[in-house]
Design an enzyme around this catalytic site. Structure first.
Site, PDB file in Angstrom:
ATOM      1  CE1 TYR A 169      -3.282  -2.724   0.006  1.00  0.00           C
ATOM      2  CE2 TYR A 169      -3.885  -2.139   2.241  1.00  0.00           C
ATOM      3  CZ  TYR A 169      -4.086  -2.897   1.118  1.00  0.00           C
ATOM      4  OH  TYR A 169      -5.098  -3.825   1.099  1.00  0.00           O
ATOM      5  CB  SER A 226     -13.956  -3.107  -2.533  1.00  0.00           C
ATOM      6  OG  SER A 226     -14.393  -2.117  -3.439  1.00  0.00           O
ATOM      7  N   PRO A 227     -16.268  -2.719   0.403  1.00  0.00           N
ATOM      8  CG  PRO A 227     -16.580  -1.986   2.602  1.00  0.00           C
ATOM      9  CD  PRO A 227     -15.499  -2.358   1.606  1.00  0.00           C
ATOM     10  CG  LEU A 228     -18.729   1.826   1.140  1.00  0.00           C
ATOM     11  CD1 LEU A 228     -18.272   3.158   1.735  1.00  0.00           C
ATOM     12  CD2 LEU A 228     -20.236   1.644   1.316  1.00  0.00           C
ATOM     13  N   GLY A 248     -15.713   0.659  -4.417  1.00  0.00           N
ATOM     14  CA  GLY A 248     -14.814   1.699  -4.911  1.00  0.00           C
ATOM     15  C   GLY A 248     -15.395   3.103  -4.801  1.00  0.00           C
ATOM     16  N   GLY A 249     -16.346   3.288  -3.886  1.00  0.00           N
ATOM     17  CA  GLY A 249     -16.973   4.607  -3.692  1.00  0.00           C
ATOM     18  C   GLY A 249     -18.320   4.731  -4.376  1.00  0.00           C
ATOM     19  CG  LEU A 250     -21.277   2.517  -7.769  1.00  0.00           C
ATOM     20  CD1 LEU A 250     -21.401   3.626  -8.803  1.00  0.00           C
ATOM     21  CD2 LEU A 250     -21.350   1.150  -8.437  1.00  0.00           C
ATOM     22  CG  LEU A 251     -22.203   0.230  -3.573  1.00  0.00           C
ATOM     23  CD1 LEU A 251     -22.065  -1.122  -2.899  1.00  0.00           C
ATOM     24  CD2 LEU A 251     -23.491   0.294  -4.376  1.00  0.00           C
ATOM     25  N   GLY A 277     -22.232   6.913  -3.093  1.00  0.00           N
ATOM     26  CA  GLY A 277     -22.796   8.027  -3.846  1.00  0.00           C
ATOM     27  C   GLY A 277     -21.778   8.900  -4.531  1.00  0.00           C
TER      28      GLY A 277
END
Length: 340
Positions: free
Chosen positions: A58, A209-211, A213-216, A218
């Protein structure tokens, strides 16, 4: 306060929400500096979180260095997880799960983190070129030396998990107790085989990545260009793999799911991220969700998911919305690029 779950078939209790530090040390728009990282870690611990996850790759090792600095004086309050197995360059011995590379990778991680042990050490990816018995024997030597407390893997298939657990059983050595897998409303492929295998073989699941990549959360909307400081904008020009990942994030099917999620969140009076994370936590196979905030405000919003309860009817709607079509995992071919 963030709730705790037992990690697989072990005696270790980890927070339902884990702090991922992939953004620590990032540069450019929205960079997460050492100061901001310290504030994020402090707020996470205050909320009852205890598991912090990083990896040797990372931000080219900067994430581990920063994490080591901000944990000074509070190391005992943290369950520290890192990963090894990926690498850069052309040298085949500078990557993979061989005894040589894993030993060097762990030594480097301990040095950057400023600690004599990690609580959870994870194989970042499967290595088809190294016998699994060699890998598991190497990991067992880390446990016996007191440098590692528990073992896990990341991005393994169901068959690979089985092979690794069988190897540990044959040698009567330490098995894996955790799997990190991509899992969200827009990436549900783990439900078919991986989650059942983890349940049967005693592995807890950490969802990365529970979101999406930021899509979920918003971050992206149909017909609107991504913000300059968004992950898609920051990474899509860096490589061909990054461009593929960005395209997958903005797949029309995924955008449809995100739009439906926004509608449901509005009806509940909360943000999309809270609903997306809460949906994951309704699955008993999910031990913890790994979030990756770049700012304290993002962290604060994500932490609400641990206490928010979704009505059964909403859970059913989300299941239907995200399973109505073939959902493509939000990932590119190059894990080095996506950070996972």
């Amino acid at each position: 306060m963030v709730k705790l779950n037992r990690l697989g078939r072990s005696g270790l209790f980890v927070s339902q929400i884990s702090l991922g530090t992939m953004n620590f040390g990032s540069s450019g728009p929205g960079a997460c500096t050492t100061g901001e990282a310290s504030r994020i870690v402090g707020r996470f611990l205050e909320a009852g979180g205890n598991l912090i996850d990083t990896a040797d790759i990372y931000t080219a090792g900067e994430s581990e260095k920063i994490l080591g600095q901000v944990l000074k004086g509070r190391r005992d309050s943290v369950l520290l997880a890192t990963k090894g197995g990926l690498g850069a360059g052309t040298d085949p011995n500078a990557r993979g799960l061989s005894r040589r590379h894993l030993t060097r990778a762990l030594e480097g991680s301990l040095r950057r983190l400023g600690t004599d042990h990690v609580d959870l050490y994870q194989c970042h990816v499967w290595d088809a070129h190294t016998p699994v018995d060699e890998t598991m024997a190497t990991l067992e030597s880390f446990v016996r030396a007191g440098k590692v407390r528990y073992l896990g893997c990341s991005n393994f298939t169901a068959a690979q998990i089985v092979q690794a657990q069988w190897a540990a059983d044959r040698a009567r050595s330490t098995p894996f107790v955790a799997l990190q897998a991509q899992y969200s409303l827009v990436a549900r492929s783990v439900e078919a085989e991986i989650l059942p295998v983890c349940r049967d073989l005693g592995l807890g699941t950490l969802a990365w990545s529970p979101l999406g990549g930021g899509l979920l959360a918003g971050r992206y909307r149909r017909g609107k260009a991504p913000d300059a400081d968004s992950r898609v904008s920051r990474t899509k020009e860096s490589s061909r793999a990054a461009a593929a990942w960005a395209k997958a994030v903005l797949d029309p099917v995924n955008l449809d799911i995100a739009e439906a999620l926004r509608t449901i969140a509005g009806e509940l009076g909360v943000d999309s991220a809270t609903v997306a994370l809460s949906w994951l936590l309704t699955n008993s196979s999910v031990t913890s969700v790994v979030i990756g905030p770049r700012h304290v405000d993002q962290l604060t919003g994500n932490l609400r998911a641990s206490e928010f309860e979704l009505p059964p009817a909403v859970i059913a709607r989300l299941n239907d919305i995200s399973a109505a079509t073939t959902v493509k995992p939000v990932t590119g071919r190059g894990l080095l690029t996506t950070g996972r």
